[in-house]
Design a protein around this motif. Structure first.
Motif, mmCIF file in Angstrom:
data_model
loop_
_atom_site.group_PDB
_atom_site.id
_atom_site.type_symbol
_atom_site.label_atom_id
_atom_site.label_comp_id
_atom_site.label_asym_id
_atom_site.label_seq_id
_atom_site.Cartn_x
_atom_site.Cartn_y
_atom_site.Cartn_z
ATOM 1 N N VAL A 4 -2.153 -5.830 -9.319
ATOM 2 C CA VAL A 4 -0.877 -5.255 -9.715
ATOM 3 C C VAL A 4 0.125 -5.608 -8.612
ATOM 4 C CG1 VAL A 4 0.387 -3.116 -10.183
ATOM 5 C CG2 VAL A 4 -2.006 -3.360 -10.926
ATOM 6 N N TYR A 33 1.157 3.529 -15.114
ATOM 7 C CA TYR A 33 1.460 4.769 -14.409
ATOM 8 C C TYR A 33 2.423 4.501 -13.259
ATOM 9 C CZ TYR A 33 -2.997 5.892 -16.664
ATOM 10 O OH TYR A 33 -4.006 6.057 -17.578
ATOM 11 N N TYR A 35 3.371 6.625 -9.666
ATOM 12 C CA TYR A 35 3.109 7.720 -8.745
ATOM 13 C C TYR A 35 4.077 7.565 -7.572
ATOM 14 C CZ TYR A 35 -1.505 8.100 -11.019
ATOM 15 O OH TYR A 35 -2.536 8.259 -11.932
ATOM 16 N N GLN A 37 4.764 8.925 -3.310
ATOM 17 C CA GLN A 37 4.257 9.626 -2.132
ATOM 18 C C GLN A 37 5.398 9.780 -1.144
ATOM 19 O OE1 GLN A 37 1.357 7.562 0.279
ATOM 20 N NE2 GLN A 37 0.407 9.488 0.928
ATOM 21 N N VAL A 43 0.037 11.955 -2.751
ATOM 22 C CA VAL A 43 0.466 11.103 -3.855
ATOM 23 C C VAL A 43 0.610 11.970 -5.103
ATOM 24 C CG1 VAL A 43 -0.183 9.141 -5.283
ATOM 25 C CG2 VAL A 43 -0.735 9.131 -2.848
ATOM 26 N N PHE A 45 1.677 12.273 -9.268
ATOM 27 C CA PHE A 45 1.850 11.619 -10.557
ATOM 28 C C PHE A 45 3.271 11.803 -11.051
ATOM 29 C CE2 PHE A 45 0.952 10.301 -14.810
ATOM 30 C CZ PHE A 45 1.554 11.232 -15.653
ATOM 31 N N PHE A 91 4.283 3.994 -6.264
ATOM 32 C CA PHE A 91 3.150 3.160 -6.639
ATOM 33 C C PHE A 91 3.075 3.009 -8.153
ATOM 34 C CE2 PHE A 91 1.198 2.856 -2.554
ATOM 35 C CZ PHE A 91 1.402 4.075 -1.928
ATOM 36 N N GLN A 104 -8.389 2.499 -12.368
ATOM 37 C CA GLN A 104 -6.935 2.429 -12.311
ATOM 38 C C GLN A 104 -6.591 1.601 -11.077
ATOM 39 O OE1 GLN A 104 -3.779 5.964 -12.299
ATOM 40 N NE2 GLN A 104 -5.302 6.241 -13.897
ATOM 41 N N PHE A 106 -4.012 -0.104 -8.464
ATOM 42 C CA PHE A 106 -2.716 0.225 -7.882
ATOM 43 C C PHE A 106 -2.037 -1.000 -7.278
ATOM 44 C CE2 PHE A 106 -2.215 4.840 -7.869
ATOM 45 C CZ PHE A 106 -3.448 5.221 -8.343
ATOM 46 N N GLY A 107 -0.721 -0.991 -7.344
ATOM 47 C CA GLY A 107 0.066 -1.974 -6.622
ATOM 48 C C GLY A 107 0.265 -1.550 -5.177
ATOM 49 N N PRO A 108 0.875 -2.421 -4.368
ATOM 50 C CA PRO A 108 1.057 -2.130 -2.937
ATOM 51 C C PRO A 108 2.169 -1.134 -2.647
ATOM 52 C CG PRO A 108 1.995 -4.251 -3.477
ATOM 53 C CD PRO A 108 1.334 -3.769 -4.723
ATOM 54 N N TYR B 37 -10.346 6.922 -3.193
ATOM 55 C CA TYR B 37 -9.584 5.685 -3.053
ATOM 56 C C TYR B 37 -9.340 5.434 -1.570
ATOM 57 C CZ TYR B 37 -8.252 4.937 -7.966
ATOM 58 O OH TYR B 37 -8.253 4.657 -9.316
ATOM 59 N N ARG B 43 -1.288 -1.862 2.347
ATOM 60 C CA ARG B 43 -1.962 -2.515 1.232
ATOM 61 C C ARG B 43 -2.202 -1.512 0.127
ATOM 62 N NH1 ARG B 43 -6.824 -6.240 2.994
ATOM 63 N NH2 ARG B 43 -6.573 -6.761 0.805
ATOM 64 N N GLN B 44 -2.562 -2.040 -1.039
ATOM 65 C CA GLN B 44 -2.718 -1.133 -2.162
ATOM 66 C C GLN B 44 -4.003 -0.321 -2.087
ATOM 67 O OE1 GLN B 44 -2.281 -4.605 -2.369
ATOM 68 N NE2 GLN B 44 -2.580 -5.081 -4.540
ATOM 69 N N MET B 45 -3.964 0.771 -2.814
ATOM 70 C CA MET B 45 -5.137 1.635 -2.911
ATOM 71 C C MET B 45 -6.206 0.940 -3.744
ATOM 72 S SD MET B 45 -4.065 5.569 -3.400
ATOM 73 C CE MET B 45 -2.593 5.352 -4.371
ATOM 74 N N PHE B 91 -8.109 8.772 -0.017
ATOM 75 C CA PHE B 91 -7.610 9.791 -0.933
ATOM 76 C C PHE B 91 -8.714 10.215 -1.891
ATOM 77 C CE2 PHE B 91 -3.149 9.821 0.021
ATOM 78 C CZ PHE B 91 -2.850 8.551 0.462
ATOM 79 N N LEU B 105 -4.047 10.746 -12.424
ATOM 80 C CA LEU B 105 -4.849 11.138 -11.278
ATOM 81 C C LEU B 105 -4.117 12.206 -10.484
ATOM 82 C CD1 LEU B 105 -5.983 7.595 -10.103
ATOM 83 C CD2 LEU B 105 -7.410 9.317 -11.202
ATOM 84 N N PHE B 107 -4.093 13.748 -6.789
ATOM 85 C CA PHE B 107 -4.579 13.327 -5.472
ATOM 86 C C PHE B 107 -4.552 14.461 -4.459
ATOM 87 C CE2 PHE B 107 -5.031 8.747 -5.642
ATOM 88 C CZ PHE B 107 -4.284 8.396 -6.758
ATOM 89 N N GLY B 108 -5.416 14.327 -3.482
ATOM 90 C CA GLY B 108 -5.331 15.147 -2.286
ATOM 91 C C GLY B 108 -4.331 14.529 -1.319
#
Lengths: 115, 117
Positions: A4, A33, A35, A37, A43, A45, A91, A104, A106-108, B37, B43-45, B91, B105, B107-108
């Motif tokens: 992604v 999706y 998200y 942060q 993070v 939703f 994200f 799922q 995720f992008g960076p 995660y 970088r991405q998760m 995470f 999702l 998350f914590g």
């Protein structure tokens, strides 16, 4: 391995301006999706999107936010009139199905700073 | 509403040692999924490991394993033989398995893991 991607990686904008964050999900994925942060926080939703419509949105996702899949590849998040509190890492994620076995991805992220 | 809590903002481990990251969650649902995660710097998760709530057996993926305690609503991640590349933010996340769920999702707060050479 497919990834992604998100553009831009960083965006600085003035309060009240509109921003569009772009995402290119993995090509055969159907579920998308966003998200975010906020620095130092969890993070959260924002919205899920399937079959060209929102399937769920959080209370954060108010009228200032919108999402769109304008073509077969991009998935965008628009913030109509940015506020200081919109500063966060955003994200994008996608998955091919809703089964738990489907990861799922995720992008960076795009780091948005509202001044 | 479901919540996920990671009470350890930072952890450190010596290379080759074992470390356990804690996660607790709250839900009234009986069927759900739990995930860990990993997010390396800038970088991405990426998904490390997943656990289906209906499975009693703890999930394992190579050096990564979980301790899933459903009654206690606890889901800890154990990293064995820690490597420098394990340094990242980790995470914990929850996903409903109810019919009609959209896959979101929860998350914590994340735990930053430092691996010392």
């Amino acid at each position: 391995e497919p990834e992604v991607t998100q553009t831009p990686s960083h965006q600085v904008t003035q309060m009240g301006q509109e921003v569009i964050l772009r995402c290119v999900p993995i090509s055969n994925h159907l579920y998308f999706y966003w998200y975010r942060q906020i620095l130092g926080q969890k993070v959260e939703f924002l919205v899920s999107f399937y079959n060209n419509e929102i399937s769920e949105k959080s209370e954060i996702f108010d009228d200032q936010f919108s999402v769109e899949r304008p073509d077969g590849s991009n998935f965008t998040l628009k913030i109509r009139s940015t506020k200081l509190e919109d500063s966060a890492m955003y994200f994008c994620a996608s998955s091919s199905a809703l089964y738990a076995q489907e990861t799922q991805y995720f992008g960076p992220g795009t780091r948005l700073l509202v001044l | 509403a479901q919540t996920v809590t990671q009470s350890q903002p930072e952890m450190s481990v010596q290379e080759a040692e074992t470390v356990t990251l804690s996660c607790t969650y709250d839900t009234s649902e009986s069927d759900y999924y739990l995930f860990w995660y990993k997010q390396p710097p800038s970088r991405q998760m990426i998904l490390v490991i997943r656990q289906e709530a209906y499975k009693q057996q703890n999930a394992t993926e190579n050096r990564f394993s979980v301790n899933f305690q459903k009654a206690a609503k606890s889901f800890s991640l154990k990293i064995s033989d820690s490597q420098l590349g394990d340094a990242a933010m980790y995470f914990c996340a929850y996903r409903s398995a109810l019919t009609g769920n959209t896959g979101k999702l929860i998350f914590g707060q994340g735990t930053t893991l430092q691996v010392k050479p």
